[in-house]
Design a protein around this motif. Structure first.
Motif, PDB file in Angstrom:
ATOM      1  N   ASP A  56      68.329  -5.970  82.938  1.00 60.71           N
ATOM      2  CA  ASP A  56      67.458  -6.982  82.671  1.00 60.71           C
ATOM      3  C   ASP A  56      66.063  -6.766  82.481  1.00 60.71           C
ATOM      4  OD1 ASP A  56      70.041  -8.322  81.935  1.00 60.71           O
ATOM      5  OD2 ASP A  56      69.678  -9.472  84.029  1.00 60.71           O
ATOM      6  N   GLY A  57      65.258  -6.944  81.905  1.00 67.50           N
ATOM      7  CA  GLY A  57      63.866  -6.682  81.903  1.00 67.50           C
ATOM      8  C   GLY A  57      63.003  -6.811  80.658  1.00 67.50           C
ATOM      9  N   TYR A  58      62.256  -5.890  80.278  1.00 62.77           N
ATOM     10  CA  TYR A  58      61.317  -5.763  79.027  1.00 62.77           C
ATOM     11  C   TYR A  58      61.322  -4.525  78.578  1.00 62.77           C
ATOM     12  CZ  TYR A  58      59.826 -10.260  81.055  1.00 62.77           C
ATOM     13  OH  TYR A  58      59.921 -11.481  81.672  1.00 62.77           O
ATOM     14  N   ALA A  59      61.408  -4.668  77.139  1.00 61.57           N
ATOM     15  CA  ALA A  59      61.501  -3.137  76.266  1.00 61.57           C
ATOM     16  C   ALA A  59      60.057  -3.192  76.042  1.00 61.57           C
ATOM     17  CB  ALA A  59      62.368  -3.553  75.155  1.00 61.57           C
ATOM     18  N   LEU A  60      59.466  -1.889  75.889  1.00 65.32           N
ATOM     19  CA  LEU A  60      58.040  -1.701  75.899  1.00 65.32           C
ATOM     20  C   LEU A  60      57.865  -0.749  74.890  1.00 65.32           C
ATOM     21  CD1 LEU A  60      57.259  -1.171  79.645  1.00 65.32           C
ATOM     22  CD2 LEU A  60      57.131  -3.424  78.684  1.00 65.32           C
ATOM     23  N   HIS A  61      56.491  -0.773  73.893  1.00 64.72           N
ATOM     24  CA  HIS A  61      56.270   0.171  73.294  1.00 64.72           C
ATOM     25  C   HIS A  61      54.950   0.707  74.194  1.00 64.72           C
ATOM     26  CE1 HIS A  61      54.972   2.165  69.264  1.00 64.72           C
ATOM     27  NE2 HIS A  61      54.456   2.882  70.331  1.00 64.72           N
ATOM     28  N   LEU A  62      55.172   1.917  74.952  1.00 62.23           N
ATOM     29  CA  LEU A  62      54.215   2.343  76.111  1.00 62.23           C
ATOM     30  C   LEU A  62      52.822   2.305  75.559  1.00 62.23           C
ATOM     31  CD1 LEU A  62      56.523   4.602  78.019  1.00 62.23           C
ATOM     32  CD2 LEU A  62      55.950   2.282  78.814  1.00 62.23           C
ATOM     33  N   HIS A  63      51.852   2.019  76.378  1.00 59.93           N
ATOM     34  CA  HIS A  63      50.475   2.427  76.326  1.00 59.93           C
ATOM     35  C   HIS A  63      49.674   2.563  77.506  1.00 59.93           C
ATOM     36  CE1 HIS A  63      48.652  -1.864  76.344  1.00 59.93           C
ATOM     37  NE2 HIS A  63      49.627  -1.811  77.261  1.00 59.93           N
ATOM     38  N   GLU A  64      48.733   2.899  77.778  1.00 67.75           N
ATOM     39  CA  GLU A  64      47.912   3.242  78.958  1.00 67.75           C
ATOM     40  C   GLU A  64      47.710   2.233  79.994  1.00 67.75           C
ATOM     41  OE1 GLU A  64      44.511   5.700  78.156  1.00 67.75           O
ATOM     42  OE2 GLU A  64      45.656   7.242  77.063  1.00 67.75           O
ATOM     43  N   ASP A  65      47.758   1.056  79.252  1.00 65.78           N
ATOM     44  CA  ASP A  65      47.285  -0.195  80.070  1.00 65.78           C
ATOM     45  C   ASP A  65      48.801  -0.736  80.658  1.00 65.78           C
ATOM     46  OD1 ASP A  65      46.370  -2.628  81.146  1.00 65.78           O
ATOM     47  OD2 ASP A  65      45.018  -2.954  79.425  1.00 65.78           O
ATOM     48  N   LEU A  66      48.553  -1.741  81.814  1.00 64.04           N
ATOM     49  CA  LEU A  66      49.665  -2.263  82.486  1.00 64.04           C
ATOM     50  C   LEU A  66      49.920  -3.565  81.909  1.00 64.04           C
ATOM     51  CD1 LEU A  66      49.211  -1.299  86.099  1.00 64.04           C
ATOM     52  CD2 LEU A  66      50.480  -0.204  84.475  1.00 64.04           C
ATOM     53  N   ASN A  67      49.172  -3.973  80.802  1.00 63.12           N
ATOM     54  CA  ASN A  67      49.472  -5.304  80.369  1.00 63.12           C
ATOM     55  C   ASN A  67      49.746  -4.969  78.885  1.00 63.12           C
ATOM     56  OD1 ASN A  67      47.910  -6.877  82.352  1.00 63.12           O
ATOM     57  ND2 ASN A  67      46.144  -5.829  81.975  1.00 63.12           N
ATOM     58  N   ASN A  79      52.790 -15.764  77.246  1.00 67.75           N
ATOM     59  CA  ASN A  79      53.150 -14.588  76.269  1.00 67.75           C
ATOM     60  C   ASN A  79      52.619 -13.245  76.918  1.00 67.75           C
ATOM     61  OD1 ASN A  79      54.425 -16.727  74.844  1.00 67.75           O
ATOM     62  ND2 ASN A  79      52.560 -17.153  73.694  1.00 67.75           N
ATOM     63  N   HIS A  80      52.361 -13.095  77.851  1.00 67.63           N
ATOM     64  CA  HIS A  80      51.937 -11.783  78.359  1.00 67.63           C
ATOM     65  C   HIS A  80      52.818 -11.356  79.606  1.00 67.63           C
ATOM     66  CE1 HIS A  80      48.472 -12.045  75.799  1.00 67.63           C
ATOM     67  NE2 HIS A  80      48.409 -13.461  76.239  1.00 67.63           N
ATOM     68  N   ILE A  81      52.784 -10.206  79.973  1.00 60.66           N
ATOM     69  CA  ILE A  81      53.370  -9.630  81.133  1.00 60.66           C
ATOM     70  C   ILE A  81      52.621  -8.472  81.645  1.00 60.66           C
ATOM     71  CG2 ILE A  81      55.779  -9.922  80.440  1.00 60.66           C
ATOM     72  CD1 ILE A  81      56.126  -6.910  79.942  1.00 60.66           C
ATOM     73  N   THR A  82      52.461  -8.185  83.022  1.00 61.63           N
ATOM     74  CA  THR A  82      51.829  -7.226  83.670  1.00 61.63           C
ATOM     75  C   THR A  82      52.862  -6.318  84.515  1.00 61.63           C
ATOM     76  OG1 THR A  82      49.794  -8.391  83.724  1.00 61.63           O
ATOM     77  CG2 THR A  82      49.871  -6.503  85.284  1.00 61.63           C
ATOM     78  N   LEU A  83      52.752  -5.095  84.276  1.00 56.58           N
ATOM     79  CA  LEU A  83      53.655  -4.268  85.009  1.00 56.58           C
ATOM     80  C   LEU A  83      52.997  -3.891  86.357  1.00 56.58           C
ATOM     81  CD1 LEU A  83      54.566  -1.357  82.444  1.00 56.58           C
ATOM     82  CD2 LEU A  83      55.518  -3.634  82.633  1.00 56.58           C
ATOM     83  N   GLU A  84      53.949  -3.765  87.414  1.00 52.87           N
ATOM     84  CA  GLU A  84      53.405  -3.229  88.575  1.00 52.87           C
ATOM     85  C   GLU A  84      53.393  -1.663  88.826  1.00 52.87           C
ATOM     86  OE1 GLU A  84      56.255  -4.482  91.693  1.00 52.87           O
ATOM     87  OE2 GLU A  84      55.848  -6.534  91.630  1.00 52.87           O
ATOM     88  N   GLN A  85      53.912  -1.172  87.829  1.00 55.44           N
ATOM     89  CA  GLN A  85      53.452   0.525  87.851  1.00 55.44           C
ATOM     90  C   GLN A  85      53.822   0.777  86.467  1.00 55.44           C
ATOM     91  OE1 GLN A  85      57.061   1.317  90.577  1.00 55.44           O
ATOM     92  NE2 GLN A  85      57.886   2.417  88.825  1.00 55.44           N
ATOM     93  N   GLN A  86      53.197   2.055  86.071  1.00 52.71           N
ATOM     94  CA  GLN A  86      53.266   2.453  84.536  1.00 52.71           C
ATOM     95  C   GLN A  86      54.950   2.921  84.290  1.00 52.71           C
ATOM     96  OE1 GLN A  86      52.430   2.403  81.491  1.00 52.71           O
ATOM     97  NE2 GLN A  86      50.375   2.979  82.003  1.00 52.71           N
TER      98      GLN A  86
END
Length: 392
Positions: free
Chosen positions: A53-64, A113-120
């Motif tokens: 369970d979590g969030y599927a990401l299209h990675l970029h350099e930011d944590l937001n 409607n936003h999430i912030t990652l604790e780590q990349q």
């Protein structure tokens, strides 16, 4: 009269794999061995799958990341994520093609409607790749694999509903004796309740051999020949109890001879179970077991068990034999090797009272047989002895 090792060797030599196949529904194939390789009709997993369970990401350099949707297990839609976008996702759900990582929910802070990652995140993190377990057309399970509950679940997860398995032998149990009556009838003087057939039937069922037919024949030579002939012609394995000794009304040996059954041995230097017969006619194996119940069951576990495993083309033929320390004493009478009913418990074994071959009460409490060889006349507390572990 031959030795126990000789008798075991002969059974191994003359027992041959049945090598016939049958088709089984997968959910009813537990305990069978696969007759042929099973290839996978699909990729497993059949899509890129979220491992948590979590969030599927299209990675970029930011944590937001901007949160643009949700994908549950079973959903078929494929949101298109741009760099810096994410969707809520759950374990087992299909990861969108445009996502390249899944971040577990414990490492994410969500605000509307936003999430912030604790780590990349890293590429392919927490994503089970397409075909990670097996790919379409690959061998899922090889021929000879035993179908355990896990194997059944695995095949069902691939959408496989039927498999070709090694056919199990069809078996006859023939009981002999005028004195035998069925449980539930009035016990007239001179009669006893017949138990051997049900005992052996239960032993076979516990080993997952279910194709068993019971026959009963009185002490009559002609009827014994007729019954044994029917069983031998119809079955892969015939177990006979009683009538194999040399009494005036023991007709089994004479009947087997009349039917031209090839004798591989008769009488084994052992206790219980000395009057044991093993032979074959065509491809049918025949064991004539002693009539005494404890002797019959001992012979079943030591010899018939081997034939059953060989018929099924299994590699391990004998029940496990281990060493244990005796917590009881026993004096052996006579010079025959002996199989003693016992209770094994984590490295120790207790030899029970009541070792008579006609008595089942002791056997009913046992989970092992102690093997006392010819050279052993006495077992003392603390002695290291050989133990045959019985199926439970």
């Amino acid at each position: 009269m031959i030795s126990i090792p000789e008798a075991i060797s002969i059974v191994k030599k003359h027992s041959e794999p049945l090598l016939k196949n049958t088709t089984k529904q997968v959910e009813k194939a537990g305990g069978y061995l696969l007759f042929e390789d099973v290839t996978s009709p699909i990729n497993m997993p059949p899509f890129r799958q979220s491992a948590m369970d979590g969030y599927a990401l299209h990675l970029h350099e930011d944590l937001n990341y901007n949160l643009i949707g949700e994908v549950k297990a079973g959903d078929s839609h494929q949101p298109v994520l741009k760099k810096g976008e994410a969707v809520r996702i759950f374990t087992g759900a299909a990861v969108p093609d445009s996502a390249n990582a899944v971040m577990m929910q414990e490492k994410v802070i969500k605000t509307e409607n936003h999430i912030t990652l604790e780590q990349q995140g890293t590429i392919q993190q927490n994503i089970r790749p397409l075909g990670e377990q097996v790919k379409t057309g690959d061998i899922a399970l090889k021929a000879g694999t035993k179908l355990t509950p896990a194997a059944i679940g695995y095949l069902m997860s691939l959408g496989i509903t039927k498999v070709s398995v090694f056919k199990k032998p069809n078996i006859a149990i023939v009981t002999t004796g005028n004195e035998l009556i069925e449980a539930g009838q009035d016990l007239a003087f001179g009669k006893i309740y017949e138990s051997n057939s049900k005992m052996l039937l239960s032993a076979l069922y516990s080993l997952k051999f279910y194709d068993v037919t019971l026959y009963k024949v009185d002490d009559n030579y002609t009827k014994t020949i007729e019954t044994l002939n029917t069983a031998i012609n119809d079955k892969d394995l015939v177990l006979i109890t009683g009538g194999i000794s040399v009494g005036d009304y023991d007709f089994v040996g004479k009947a087997l001879n009349q039917l031209q059954v090839e004798e591989h041995f008769y009488k084994v230097k052992q206790k219980p179970g000395k009057p044991l017969f093993y032979g074959k006619k065509n491809n049918t194996q025949i064991f004539a077991l002693p009539g005494n119940p404890a002797a019959a069951l001992s012979c079943f576990y030591v010899y018939v068990y081997i034939a059953l495993q060989k018929l099924m083309n299994r590699d391990v033929l004998e029940l496990p034999r281990i060493e244990a320390n005796s917590i009881s004493s026993f004096k052996k009478k006579g010079d025959r090797p002996q199989f003693l009913k016992a209770i094994y418990n984590t490295g120790t074994v207790e030899i029970l009272e009541g070792q008579n071959s006609s008595m089942l009460q002791t056997f009913a409490l046992s989970n092992a047989l102690v093997y006392a060889p010819e050279t052993v006349t006495e077992i003392n507390k603390g002695d290291t002895i050989e133990v045959i572990q019985l199926p439970v």
